[in-house]
Design a protein around this motif. Structure first.
Motif, PDB file in Angstrom:
ATOM      1  N   HIS A 279       0.831  -1.204   0.000  1.00 53.62           N
ATOM      2  CA  HIS A 279       0.000   0.000   0.000  1.00 53.62           C
ATOM      3  C   HIS A 279       0.866   1.254   0.000  1.00 53.62           C
ATOM      4  N   VAL A 280       0.333   2.343  -0.538  1.00 53.54           N
ATOM      5  CA  VAL A 280       1.062   3.603  -0.623  1.00 53.54           C
ATOM      6  C   VAL A 280       1.272   4.185   0.770  1.00 53.54           C
ATOM      7  N   VAL A 281       2.524   4.597   1.054  1.00 51.39           N
ATOM      8  CA  VAL A 281       2.817   5.246   2.337  1.00 51.39           C
ATOM      9  C   VAL A 281       3.485   6.607   2.167  1.00 51.39           C
ATOM     10  N   ALA A 282       4.032   6.879   0.972  1.00 53.15           N
ATOM     11  CA  ALA A 282       4.704   8.161   0.767  1.00 53.15           C
ATOM     12  C   ALA A 282       4.997   8.372  -0.708  1.00 53.15           C
ATOM     13  N   LEU A 283       5.292   9.612  -1.045  1.00 56.44           N
ATOM     14  CA  LEU A 283       5.768   9.960  -2.380  1.00 56.44           C
ATOM     15  C   LEU A 283       7.185  10.503  -2.250  1.00 56.44           C
ATOM     16  N   ARG A 284       8.091   9.954  -3.041  1.00 56.59           N
ATOM     17  CA  ARG A 284       9.469  10.449  -3.065  1.00 56.59           C
ATOM     18  C   ARG A 284       9.652  11.371  -4.277  1.00 56.59           C
ATOM     19  N   THR A 285      10.140  12.559  -4.017  1.00 53.09           N
ATOM     20  CA  THR A 285      10.418  13.529  -5.090  1.00 53.09           C
ATOM     21  C   THR A 285      11.880  13.925  -5.059  1.00 53.09           C
ATOM     22  N   GLU A 286      12.381  14.293  -6.224  1.00 55.65           N
ATOM     23  CA  GLU A 286      13.743  14.820  -6.322  1.00 55.65           C
ATOM     24  C   GLU A 286      13.674  16.327  -6.540  1.00 55.65           C
ATOM     25  N   VAL A 287      14.395  17.062  -5.745  1.00 55.72           N
ATOM     26  CA  VAL A 287      14.458  18.511  -5.907  1.00 55.72           C
ATOM     27  C   VAL A 287      15.131  18.831  -7.241  1.00 55.72           C
ATOM     28  N   THR A 288      14.552  19.758  -7.979  1.00 50.83           N
ATOM     29  CA  THR A 288      15.097  20.126  -9.291  1.00 50.83           C
ATOM     30  C   THR A 288      15.701  21.523  -9.252  1.00 50.83           C
ATOM     31  N   GLY A 294      14.721  27.396 -18.904  1.00 51.10           N
ATOM     32  CA  GLY A 294      13.374  27.029 -18.481  1.00 51.10           C
ATOM     33  C   GLY A 294      13.216  25.560 -18.165  1.00 51.10           C
ATOM     34  N   SER A 295      14.163  24.727 -18.621  1.00 52.37           N
ATOM     35  CA  SER A 295      14.116  23.307 -18.298  1.00 52.37           C
ATOM     36  C   SER A 295      14.789  23.070 -16.950  1.00 52.37           C
ATOM     37  N   VAL A 296      14.549  21.890 -16.377  1.00 56.08           N
ATOM     38  CA  VAL A 296      15.111  21.591 -15.060  1.00 56.08           C
ATOM     39  C   VAL A 296      15.833  20.250 -15.089  1.00 56.08           C
ATOM     40  N   LYS A 297      16.698  20.059 -14.121  1.00 53.02           N
ATOM     41  CA  LYS A 297      17.377  18.777 -13.931  1.00 53.02           C
ATOM     42  C   LYS A 297      17.358  18.443 -12.440  1.00 53.02           C
ATOM     43  N   GLY A 298      17.558  17.178 -12.140  1.00 51.95           N
ATOM     44  CA  GLY A 298      17.573  16.749 -10.758  1.00 51.95           C
ATOM     45  C   GLY A 298      18.848  17.159 -10.041  1.00 51.95           C
ATOM     46  N   THR A 299      18.728  17.376  -8.732  1.00 49.09           N
ATOM     47  CA  THR A 299      19.876  17.794  -7.927  1.00 49.09           C
ATOM     48  C   THR A 299      20.468  16.653  -7.111  1.00 49.09           C
ATOM     49  N   GLY A 300      19.762  15.530  -7.053  1.00 51.92           N
ATOM     50  CA  GLY A 300      20.226  14.439  -6.206  1.00 51.92           C
ATOM     51  C   GLY A 300      19.718  14.533  -4.782  1.00 51.92           C
ATOM     52  N   GLU A 301      18.951  15.585  -4.474  1.00 48.01           N
ATOM     53  CA  GLU A 301      18.347  15.723  -3.151  1.00 48.01           C
ATOM     54  C   GLU A 301      16.908  15.201  -3.215  1.00 48.01           C
ATOM     55  N   PHE A 302      16.543  14.325  -2.274  1.00 52.94           N
ATOM     56  CA  PHE A 302      15.234  13.686  -2.305  1.00 52.94           C
ATOM     57  C   PHE A 302      14.418  14.048  -1.060  1.00 52.94           C
ATOM     58  N   ILE A 303      13.096  14.123  -1.259  1.00 53.92           N
ATOM     59  CA  ILE A 303      12.166  14.426  -0.173  1.00 53.92           C
ATOM     60  C   ILE A 303      11.069  13.376  -0.177  1.00 53.92           C
ATOM     61  N   ASP A 304      10.779  12.809   0.983  1.00 55.99           N
ATOM     62  CA  ASP A 304       9.677  11.856   1.123  1.00 55.99           C
ATOM     63  C   ASP A 304       8.519  12.537   1.837  1.00 55.99           C
ATOM     64  N   THR A 305       7.350  12.569   1.191  1.00 56.88           N
ATOM     65  CA  THR A 305       6.147  13.175   1.759  1.00 56.88           C
ATOM     66  C   THR A 305       5.155  12.077   2.104  1.00 56.88           C
ATOM     67  N   PRO A 306       4.796  11.922   3.379  1.00 59.10           N
ATOM     68  CA  PRO A 306       3.848  10.856   3.757  1.00 59.10           C
ATOM     69  C   PRO A 306       2.474  11.086   3.129  1.00 59.10           C
ATOM     70  N   VAL A 307       2.012  10.156   2.351  1.00 60.38           N
ATOM     71  CA  VAL A 307       0.666  10.177   1.761  1.00 60.38           C
ATOM     72  C   VAL A 307       0.174   8.736   1.689  1.00 60.38           C
ATOM     73  N   GLN A 308      -1.135   8.587   1.561  1.00 56.36           N
ATOM     74  CA  GLN A 308      -1.707   7.237   1.425  1.00 56.36           C
ATOM     75  C   GLN A 308      -2.369   7.017   0.067  1.00 56.36           C
ATOM     76  N   ALA A 309      -2.313   8.023  -0.798  1.00 58.90           N
ATOM     77  CA  ALA A 309      -2.860   7.882  -2.153  1.00 58.90           C
ATOM     78  C   ALA A 309      -2.156   8.876  -3.069  1.00 58.90           C
ATOM     79  N   VAL A 310      -2.100   8.513  -4.345  1.00 56.96           N
ATOM     80  CA  VAL A 310      -1.443   9.347  -5.357  1.00 56.96           C
ATOM     81  C   VAL A 310      -2.336   9.435  -6.586  1.00 56.96           C
ATOM     82  N   TYR A 311      -2.478  10.651  -7.108  1.00 57.81           N
ATOM     83  CA  TYR A 311      -3.216  10.875  -8.357  1.00 57.81           C
ATOM     84  C   TYR A 311      -2.267  11.531  -9.355  1.00 57.81           C
ATOM     85  N   ARG A 312      -2.095  10.900 -10.514  1.00 52.81           N
ATOM     86  CA  ARG A 312      -1.246  11.514 -11.531  1.00 52.81           C
ATOM     87  C   ARG A 312      -2.124  12.310 -12.505  1.00 52.81           C
TER      88      ARG A 312
END
Length: 447
Positions: A279-288, A294-312
């Motif tokens: 089951h979903v417990v979090a979303l991991r994102t990479e800071v850009t 105007g384009s972005v790239k990843g920095t290698g820094e990650f953040i985990d946000t506790p959630v129980q559902a994700v909508y794309r």
């Protein structure tokens, strides 16, 4: 000019606008619009949040078009099953494909297939009362992540954050109200890969987030970045400036203590949906970070946000039509300015496309009208080259459908269903209450 009969596949704004423009350009043209649903209007009926009555004003204009005596609507007719490409060329001089895009664009990151991970288009179809979607939706998460930086993402966030009682002035049916009433979500997190000057929200949609007394909107300070390309966008486009100003207002807001919160996070790219015990417990994102253009790239820094559902909510996707060429890379019917082409790039005589199935799921309803104008211009240029149908009688296609046992509805049937829905809403002081069951829609439409 020779009289022509044209089939339009899809009764959303794209198909209806094309029909209207053709009939105004050619006095000898008649049009039959087919849709797999018993009701017309496509995403205006089934893709717009119910608390957006201003946007649905477009339905009044579309309804006037369907009142044209040279335009017929036939619902509950599925192209490829009830009506084939061969049928089209047997009964019509030309066909215009206008089936739009209703599916969710895929996102290939780990964990995206967990059971609490959903496509936004599916959720929108549910709360909009689409007859092909279940009557119930699993709303069990206290915290939810919405991935995307467009208006659909805001619609999903707003529908999850507002209370069910606030929707009782809209057209939602009782099953949608009961589902929303069980929704426990208190925090909705919206994630965008880029900063405020590159977000695709419209100013109106962004302002409406805070119209509910039960919702506070916050913008995370980290990620509120504007590069040189963003500054140029702000200088060129008034709407961009209004969006940035709106986001800045939310950034500076201290909130009202409302029970529900929407948090907008920028410069964060979703890279994984984290699960535990399936089951979903979090979303991991990479800071850009911006690269200067105007384009972005990843920095290698990650953040985990506790959630129980994700909508794309990263975009819509069109589906291929049986017997019709399809570009699987761009999810469109291959065409040159609306003229459908074969694998060799040659125009298929009498075959056209308009709307999102022609150009992809971008742009607003106004773009759909100009898009249809381009397609009809080319159809008019091709009048002398259009193939002549074997059976030119207006009744021939109806006899064909009846022989196949297809239970179709008509413009008159839609009038009955429309009046029925309006009558359902009157005792509650609502504009209408939408009927979701296909069987009930057909029963009412057929009297």
């Amino acid at each position: 000019m020779r009289n022509i009969r044209v089939a339009v596949i899809g009764a959303g704004p794209a198909g209806i606008y094309a029909s209207d423009i053709l009939c105004r350009e050619h006095e000898g043209a008649t049009v039959d619009i087919f849709d797999r649903l018993p009701a017309p209007y496509g995403l205006v009926r089934y893709g717009v949040a119910p608390d957006h009555p201003r946007i649905k004003e477009i339905i009044k204009a579309l309804r006037r078009v369907l009142g044209n005596e040279r335009i017929r609507f036939f619902g509950n007719v599925e192209f490829g099953k009830d009506l084939s490409v061969d049928d089209i060329h047997e009964f019509y001089d030309a066909v215009i494909y206008a089936t739009g895009a209703i599916g969710d664009k895929e996102l290939t990151i780990p964990g995206i297939d967990l059971p609490e991970s959903h496509g936004a288009a599916d959720f929108v179809s549910w709360y909009a009362g689409h007859p092909d979607y279940p009557l119930e939706w699993p709303l069990e998460a206290d915290a939810v992540a919405v991935l995307g930086a467009g208006n659909v993402a805001l619609d999903v966030a707003r529908m999850l954050a507002k209370t069910a009682d606030e929707q009782l002035v809209t057209e939602i049916s009782d099953n949608i109200y009961q589902g929303l009433a069980k929704n426990p979500a208190k925090k909705i997190h919206v994630f965008a890969r880029r900063g405020p000057a590159h977000i695709k929200f419209s100013p109106m949609e962004l302002r409406e987030l805070s119209h509910s007394p039960n919702v506070d909107v916050f913008v995370t300070e980290e990620g509120f970045q504007i590069d040189d390309a963003g500054q140029a966008e702000i200088g060129k486009h008034k709407a961009t400036k209004l969006v940035v100003d709106g986001l800045l207002k939310y950034l500076e807001s201290e909130g009202t203590g409302a029970p529900h919160q929407i948090h907008i996070h920028m410069m964060q790219n979703p890279v994984e949906v984290l699960g535990e015990d399936g089951h979903v417990v979090a979303l991991r994102t990479e800071v850009t970070e911006y690269q200067g253009d105007g384009s972005v790239k990843g920095t290698g820094e990650f953040i985990d946000t506790p959630v129980q559902a994700v909508y794309r909510a990263i975009g819509y996707r069109s589906d291929a039509l049986p017997g019709v060429p399809f570009d699987n890379r761009d999810d469109v019917i291959p065409n040159i300015e609306g003229r459908v082409t074969d694998e060799d790039g040659q125009h298929i005589a009498g075959t056209y496309a308009t709307g999102w199935i022609k150009r992809g799921p971008v742009g607003l309803i106004g773009h759909t009208k100009s898009d249809a104008t381009e397609t009809i211009r080319h159809l008019m240029e091709d009048l002398d080259q259009l193939p002549v149908p074997i059976h030119g009688s207006p009744d021939a296609v109806l006899e064909n459908l009846a022989a196949k046992g297809v239970e179709f509805t008509t413009s008159e049937g839609w009038d009955k269903l429309d009046a029925y829905e309006i009558a359902l809403g009157e005792p509650q002081g609502r504009e209408r209450v939408k009927v979701q069951s296909r069987d009930e829609m057909m029963r009412v439409s057929r009297g």
